[in-house]
Design a protein around this motif. Structure first.
Motif, PDB file in Angstrom:
ATOM      1  N   GLY A   1      12.269  -7.173  14.284  1.00 26.06           N
ATOM      2  CA  GLY A   1      11.451  -8.092  13.739  1.00 26.06           C
ATOM      3  C   GLY A   1      10.396  -8.888  14.749  1.00 26.06           C
ATOM      4  O   GLY A   1      10.259  -8.539  15.671  1.00 26.06           O
TER       5      GLY A   1
ATOM      6  N   THR B   1       8.344 -11.513  10.118  1.00 24.37           N
ATOM      7  CA  THR B   1       8.760 -10.451   9.353  1.00 24.37           C
ATOM      8  C   THR B   1      10.010  -9.711   9.879  1.00 24.37           C
ATOM      9  O   THR B   1      10.088  -9.555  11.041  1.00 24.37           O
ATOM     10  CB  THR B   1       7.702  -9.302   9.076  1.00 24.37           C
ATOM     11  OG1 THR B   1       6.331  -9.909   8.964  1.00 24.37           O
ATOM     12  CG2 THR B   1       7.848  -8.295   8.290  1.00 24.37           C
ATOM     13  N   LEU B   2      10.933  -9.176   8.963  1.00 24.34           N
ATOM     14  CA  LEU B   2      12.115  -8.633   9.246  1.00 24.34           C
ATOM     15  C   LEU B   2      11.520  -7.091   9.043  1.00 24.34           C
ATOM     16  O   LEU B   2      11.537  -6.782   8.085  1.00 24.34           O
ATOM     17  CB  LEU B   2      13.296  -9.037   8.422  1.00 24.34           C
ATOM     18  CG  LEU B   2      14.454  -7.943   8.663  1.00 24.34           C
ATOM     19  CD1 LEU B   2      14.805  -7.973  10.091  1.00 24.34           C
ATOM     20  CD2 LEU B   2      15.737  -8.374   7.812  1.00 24.34           C
ATOM     21  N   ASP B   3      11.283  -6.219  10.216  1.00 21.60           N
ATOM     22  CA  ASP B   3      10.870  -5.154   9.975  1.00 21.60           C
ATOM     23  C   ASP B   3      11.966  -4.124   9.623  1.00 21.60           C
ATOM     24  O   ASP B   3      11.801  -3.330   8.561  1.00 21.60           O
ATOM     25  CB  ASP B   3      10.205  -4.756  11.441  1.00 21.60           C
ATOM     26  CG  ASP B   3       9.059  -5.480  11.984  1.00 21.60           C
ATOM     27  OD1 ASP B   3       8.655  -6.216  10.986  1.00 21.60           O
ATOM     28  OD2 ASP B   3       8.845  -5.550  12.957  1.00 21.60           O
TER      29      ASP B   3
ATOM     30  N   ALA C   1      16.311  -3.201   9.381  1.00 21.15           N
ATOM     31  CA  ALA C   1      17.727  -3.422   9.980  1.00 21.15           C
ATOM     32  C   ALA C   1      18.353  -2.223   9.592  1.00 21.15           C
ATOM     33  O   ALA C   1      18.458  -1.652   8.172  1.00 21.15           O
ATOM     34  CB  ALA C   1      18.217  -4.605   8.835  1.00 21.15           C
TER      35      ALA C   1
ATOM     36  N   GLY D   1      14.398  -3.745   5.019  1.00 21.28           N
ATOM     37  CA  GLY D   1      13.349  -4.575   5.656  1.00 21.28           C
ATOM     38  C   GLY D   1      11.885  -4.241   5.041  1.00 21.28           C
ATOM     39  O   GLY D   1      11.641  -3.352   4.243  1.00 21.28           O
ATOM     40  N   GLU D   2      10.853  -4.867   5.597  1.00 24.54           N
ATOM     41  CA  GLU D   2       9.428  -4.515   5.407  1.00 24.54           C
ATOM     42  C   GLU D   2       9.044  -3.116   5.566  1.00 24.54           C
ATOM     43  O   GLU D   2       8.271  -2.483   4.663  1.00 24.54           O
ATOM     44  CB  GLU D   2       8.537  -5.463   6.200  1.00 24.54           C
ATOM     45  CG  GLU D   2       7.082  -5.386   5.406  1.00 24.54           C
ATOM     46  CD  GLU D   2       7.058  -6.059   4.341  1.00 24.54           C
ATOM     47  OE1 GLU D   2       6.051  -5.829   3.518  1.00 24.54           O
ATOM     48  OE2 GLU D   2       7.796  -6.771   3.639  1.00 24.54           O
TER      49      GLU D   2
ATOM     50  N   PRO E   1      13.078  -2.868  -0.718  1.00 20.12           N
ATOM     51  CA  PRO E   1      13.050  -2.764   0.891  1.00 20.12           C
ATOM     52  C   PRO E   1      14.239  -2.044   1.320  1.00 20.12           C
ATOM     53  O   PRO E   1      14.670  -2.423   2.443  1.00 20.12           O
ATOM     54  CB  PRO E   1      13.178  -4.392   0.991  1.00 20.12           C
ATOM     55  CG  PRO E   1      13.984  -4.594  -0.112  1.00 20.12           C
ATOM     56  CD  PRO E   1      13.391  -3.848  -1.328  1.00 20.12           C
TER      57      PRO E   1
END
Length: 379
Positions: free
Chosen positions: A47, A74-76, A78, A100-101, A124
């Motif tokens: 993130g 942002t949580l890019d 997981a 995530g994003e 997501p």
């Protein structure tokens, strides 16, 4: 779609667990590390925060994909991964689930996203990789891979931890695909020469939308220990013609890595692509670019990387505007604890067209400056 993906993933996990227990010849340990090793389990979290100096009302960093949100945490990613390498004469597998994003933008068409959908509004959750390997006991081992796997093209990958920079470059975002679904066959003729040949559904296609399959070839060379090179080629039918039909798309991708010293790495990546009948005037659309990377490890705890790129979207079919874009990125890296990486980053993008946003207007600037802070953890 999300429920179907999760159900399929759980089923695969159960199958892998059952297979691992069946193959165990002696009593397995019950500790966390024993279970982790038995399943080939790993977890990845990523993130960050990205700040755009223009503070655009649009909230967008233009010509970015994974890091498109301006002035936002942002949580890019997981990710959970189950992996087993295939020995000669044996079977291996890889299952990678992403959330995530970033997961919104790596969906294959027909699996989480459909042609024409807005990726930013998509699911997501993503089934990023799911494949089986078999290495036939022929010579040095003839590997067969079947399923969905990430592309062999490009110098960068989806997970920032395996890249030199926190953000992805222009070539990764616009010049190459992310994943493929199909069959790949590879053979290492020697430590210095190997090839991979694959037949897939195309660029980021889970369900093939072209009139024929896409063929690919990768040649890997390591003439000396300090130098390696990968030459990638793809050719096949893809949807994208101005009349709505499918057309022929060709891609050539070259990655050369040079390590003149143990703590110094240089990488050069070049791409050239052409797609017939896809330009706005009905002619052939072309895009090409080059990127250079340099990373120096000052110590076990600190490194610094520099990336510079040029991308020519001659007909605007990749970025939406016929333009020539450049960017330069500086990324220090701090390995602050075991498996924990922190990367601050400064990036400057500029174009020969108005491709970026000012505070109150959209697409009225020719340049863009951002700073970011990325955090990555592996378990």
């Amino acid at each position: 779609m999300k429920k179907r993906i999760l159900k399929a993933a759980l089923l695969l996990i159960l199958l892998f667990v059952s297979g691992a227990h069946a193959e165990e010849a002696k009593p397995a340990g019950t500790g966390l590390d024993d279970i982790k090793n038995m399943l080939g389990l790993s977890i990845y979290l990523q993130g960050g925060y990205n700040y755009n100096f223009e503070n655009p009302d649009s909230g967008e960093n233009r010509l970015r994909v994974f890091d498109h949100k301006a002035n936002s945490f942002t949580l890019d990613l997981a990710q959970i991964v189950f992996n087993k390498d295939a020995a000669v004469g044996g079977v291996g597998y890889r299952l990678k689930l992403s959330a995530g994003e970033t997961a919104k933008f790596i969906h294959a068409t027909g699996l989480g996203i459909n042609e024409g959908d807005d990726p930013a509004k998509s699911d997501p959750f993503d089934l990023t990789e799911a494949y089986i390997d078999y290495v036939a006991p022929l010579g040095k081992g003839l590997k067969f891979r079947f399923g969905k796997f990430v592309t062999l093209h490009g110098a960068e990958v989806i997970e920032a931890k395996d890249d030199m920079n926190y953000s992805r470059g222009l070539l990764f975002n616009f010049a190459i695909p992310f994943t493929h679904t199909g069959l790949m066959v590879g053979y290492p003729f020697s430590d210095k020469f190997g090839v991979n040949f694959y037949v897939v559904n195309g660029w980021d296609n889970f369900k093939d939308e072209g009139s024929s399959k896409t063929l690919g070839l990768t040649v890997n060379l390591t003439p000396v220990e300090q130098v390696s090179a990968a030459f990638n080629f793809m050719n096949g039918r893809e949807v994208g013609g101005v009349t709505g039909g499918d057309t022929n798309r060709f891609l050539s991708d070259t990655v050369i890595t040079i390590k003149p010293a143990k703590n110094l790495t240089f990488v050069v990546n070049g791409d050239y692509a052409v797609q017939s009948d896809a330009a706005p005037d009905g002619g052939d659309a072309k895009w090409y670019g080059i990127a250079g990377y340099c990373k120096y490890d000052f110590s076990d705890l600190f490194s610094a990387a520099l990336r510079a790129e040029y991308f020519d979207d001659n007909d605007g079919v990749r970025t939406g505007t016929a333009q020539k874009v450049k960017e330069v990125t500086f990324t220090p890296e701090f390995r602050v604890a075991k498996n924990l990486i922190v990367r601050p980053e400064y990036r400057h993008d500029w174009s020969d067209k108005h491709a970026f946003d000012s505070q109150h207007n959209t697409l009225d600037k020719k340049n863009q400056d951002t700073v970011a802070l990325g955090v990555m953890y592996m378990w």
